[in-house]
Design an enzyme around this catalytic site. Structure first.
Site, mmCIF file in Angstrom:
data_model
loop_
_atom_site.group_PDB
_atom_site.id
_atom_site.type_symbol
_atom_site.label_atom_id
_atom_site.label_comp_id
_atom_site.label_asym_id
_atom_site.label_seq_id
_atom_site.Cartn_x
_atom_site.Cartn_y
_atom_site.Cartn_z
ATOM 1 C CG ASN A 213 -0.228 -0.081 2.561
ATOM 2 O OD1 ASN A 213 0.659 0.870 2.757
ATOM 3 N ND2 ASN A 213 -0.488 -1.140 3.110
ATOM 4 N NE ARG A 214 -2.014 5.298 -3.832
ATOM 5 C CZ ARG A 214 -1.419 5.241 -4.826
ATOM 6 N NH1 ARG A 214 -0.280 5.598 -5.158
ATOM 7 N NH2 ARG A 214 -2.235 4.981 -6.164
#
Ligand code: C5P
Length: 220
Positions: free
Chosen positions: A30-31
């Protein structure tokens, strides 16, 4: 030897996203940059604590902070569980993947001309914060809630459901807030006080505000 209000205290911080393998060369993540967790580790070390940072990110470790590198949510759970008993406070700033691939392939997956699509079967990961919350004895437990809507409501629910002592809520739909940025704007929720919204400021300034409150809770 640093001295401060957290001298002699053990603080465990998790940071970054988790990395869930699909096959030997591919993964789901994820980011999360890990910046918020690293800032918290730095702020805890500034107070003289013994800090362990459990992370998937390869940012440079803050001065005096011991790092433990992990990849998957299950590795993160093992690393946190192992250190939990000795901890005075645990700050779960990691963005844990809610799901992992059920059966990662042993070899690199190949395209199949007969089957143009690909379906990956995912299974739920353990909720690490909730697991620690269910097993805590003396530890002060801090979680994060990144939301895009109805921030305070969801954060309040997480505080209770995961049995945390403090929940840091941030609205990741706003500009300059959360993932990847050097600034953040958070609301701090605890069990006994009204939610407190802090101004937009650098992540290290936010981290010092959070650690000031954690210090009040764990110092002698
Ligand atoms: O439920 P949600 O993912 O929004 O909760 C965020 C908080 O819970 C964060 O502190 C995160 O580190 C933690 N968490 C966890 N294990 C999971 C999912 C989230 O510890 N599987």
């Amino acid at each position: 030897q640093r001295t401060g209000q957290l001298t002699g205290k053990q603080i465990i911080v998790s940071a970054g996203g988790t990395v869930e393998p699909i096959d030997p060369v591919r993964f789901i993540t994820n980011r999360s940059s890990g910046k918020m967790g690293y800032a918290i580790a730095q702020a805890a070390a500034e107070q003289g604590a013994n800090v362990t940072l459990v992370t998937s990110s390869d940012l440079p470790a803050p001065a005096g902070v011991q790092t433990v590198h992990i990849q998957s949510a299950r590795e993160l759970l093992a690393a946190m569980t192992e250190r939990f008993e000795a901890a005075n406070a645990v700050i779960m700033a990691a963005a844990v993947s809610d799901y992992r691939v059920a059966t990662p392939a042993d070899q690199k997956m190949k395209k199949d001309a007969a089957n143009p699509g690909l379906t990956l079967e995912l299974v739920e990961n353990p909720d690490i914060l909730a697991t620690l919350g269910a097993n805590k004895t003396h530890q002060y437990l801090v979680g994060f809630a990144a939301e895009t809507q109805d921030l305070i409501n969801y954060a309040q629910q997480k505080l209770t459901k995961k049995n945390a002592d403090m929940l840091i809520a941030n609205d990741v739909s706003k500009a300059e807030v959360g993932f990847g940025y050097d600034t953040n704007q958070v609301t701090i929720l605890t069990r006994d006080a009204q939610p407190e919204t802090l101004p937009l400021q650098t992540k290290i300034a936010v981290a010092r505000e959070i650690m000031r409150r954690v210090t009040e809770a764990v110092k002698d």
